[in-house]
Design a protein around this motif. Structure first.
Motif, PDB file in Angstrom:
ATOM      1  N   UNK A  83      -9.304  -3.029  22.693  1.00 44.70           N
ATOM      2  CA  UNK A  83      -8.155  -3.710  23.272  1.00 44.70           C
ATOM      3  C   UNK A  83      -7.063  -2.729  23.679  1.00 44.70           C
ATOM      4  N   UNK A  84      -6.875  -1.655  22.922  1.00 38.93           N
ATOM      5  CA  UNK A  84      -5.890  -0.628  23.300  1.00 38.93           C
ATOM      6  C   UNK A  84      -6.283   0.036  24.610  1.00 38.93           C
ATOM      7  N   UNK A  85      -7.561   0.368  24.761  1.00 39.36           N
ATOM      8  CA  UNK A  85      -8.039   0.992  25.994  1.00 39.36           C
ATOM      9  C   UNK A  85      -7.929   0.046  27.178  1.00 39.36           C
ATOM     10  N   UNK A  86      -8.176  -1.228  26.927  1.00 44.69           N
ATOM     11  CA  UNK A  86      -8.063  -2.216  28.000  1.00 44.69           C
ATOM     12  C   UNK A  86      -6.627  -2.270  28.516  1.00 44.69           C
ATOM     13  N   UNK A  87      -5.662  -2.205  27.613  1.00 43.76           N
ATOM     14  CA  UNK A  87      -4.258  -2.291  28.004  1.00 43.76           C
ATOM     15  C   UNK A  87      -3.793  -1.034  28.741  1.00 43.76           C
ATOM     16  N   UNK A 106     -13.667   1.100  28.340  1.00 47.56           N
ATOM     17  CA  UNK A 106     -13.461   0.569  26.988  1.00 47.56           C
ATOM     18  C   UNK A 106     -14.687  -0.157  26.438  1.00 47.56           C
ATOM     19  N   UNK A 107     -15.310  -1.004  27.249  1.00 41.03           N
ATOM     20  CA  UNK A 107     -16.456  -1.772  26.769  1.00 41.03           C
ATOM     21  C   UNK A 107     -17.640  -0.860  26.471  1.00 41.03           C
ATOM     22  N   UNK A 142      -6.484 -11.412  26.542  1.00 45.03           N
ATOM     23  CA  UNK A 142      -7.340 -10.695  25.604  1.00 45.03           C
ATOM     24  C   UNK A 142      -8.514 -11.553  25.141  1.00 45.03           C
ATOM     25  N   UNK A 143      -8.338 -12.869  25.113  1.00 45.30           N
ATOM     26  CA  UNK A 143      -9.465 -13.752  24.789  1.00 45.30           C
ATOM     27  C   UNK A 143     -10.573 -13.556  25.812  1.00 45.30           C
ATOM     28  N   UNK A 165     -14.374 -12.024  25.177  1.00 51.91           N
ATOM     29  CA  UNK A 165     -15.629 -12.658  25.590  1.00 51.91           C
ATOM     30  C   UNK A 165     -16.404 -11.726  26.517  1.00 51.91           C
ATOM     31  N   UNK A 166     -15.688 -11.043  27.415  1.00 54.18           N
ATOM     32  CA  UNK A 166     -16.357 -10.091  28.312  1.00 54.18           C
ATOM     33  C   UNK A 166     -17.083  -9.006  27.519  1.00 54.18           C
ATOM     34  N   UNK A 167     -16.470  -8.552  26.432  1.00 49.64           N
ATOM     35  CA  UNK A 167     -17.120  -7.553  25.586  1.00 49.64           C
ATOM     36  C   UNK A 167     -18.386  -8.134  24.964  1.00 49.64           C
TER      37      UNK A 167
END
Length: 132
Positions: free
Chosen positions: A28-32, A38-39, A73-74, A78-80
Motif C-alpha cells: 500500500x505504501x508503494x501504491x501511494x 508494488x504488486x 485501497x479496497x 482486491x487487485x493484489x
C-alpha cells in the motif's frame, strides 16, 4: 505443536502474519508513492515465505489493511488478490477461506471499522467479477 497438513514448517502462524503485514504495508505504501511494481514485489515476497497453508490468512490481512485506509485501497487490495490468483500464488480455495474468515468475524471488525460489512461485501463482489 505439529503444523497442519499444507502448513509450512518454516514459520508459525504468528510469524507468517507479521511478515504478511509487512508485505501488505509495503504494497500500500508503494501504491501511494507510485514507486516500483508494488504488486509484483508483494507477490515475490509472499511466494518467498513458502507458507501456502497460511495464504487464507494473507487474504484476511490484505482486506483488513485496506479497510483501515481508503475505499481506493479496497480496490487495490482486491487487485493484489486477483494478481496473486492469476499468478497461481493464491488458490481459489484460499481466497474463499479468507473471505469466509472475514464474514464470520465481521461484527468484531465492525468495532474498528464501522463500514466493515459493506467493505467486505464489496471486496467479495469485486473478486467474483474479476474471476478471482
Amino acid at each position: 505443536s505439529t503444523p497442519s497438513a499444507g502448513r509450512s514448517q518454516h514459520h508459525t502462524l504468528s510469524e507468517f502474519q507479521s511478515a504478511s503485514k509487512a508485505i501488505v504495508k509495503g504494497y500500500f505504501s508503494s501504491m501511494k508513492s507510485g514507486t516500483s511494481p508494488a504488486a509484483a514485489e508483494a507477490a515475490r515476497s509472499l511466494k518467498a515465505l513458502d507458507c501456502s497453508g497460511y495464504h487464507d490468512e494473507f487474504v484476511v490481512i490484505v482486506v483488513r489493511a485496506a479497510m483501515d485506509l481508503t475505499e481506493e485501497d479496497l480496490a487495490a487490495g482486491v487487485n493484489l488478490l486477483v494478481l496473486l490468483r492469476k499468478a497461481e500464488i493464491l488458490m481459489e480455495s484460499q481466497i474463499s477461506r479468507g473471505f469466509e474468515k472475514l464474514v464470520l468475524t465481521w461484527q468484531d471488525i465492525q468495532l474498528d471499522v464501522p463500514k466493515a460489512p459493506t467493505y467486505i461485501l464489496r471486496c467479495i463482489d469485486a473478486a467474483i467479477r474479476d474471476n478471482c
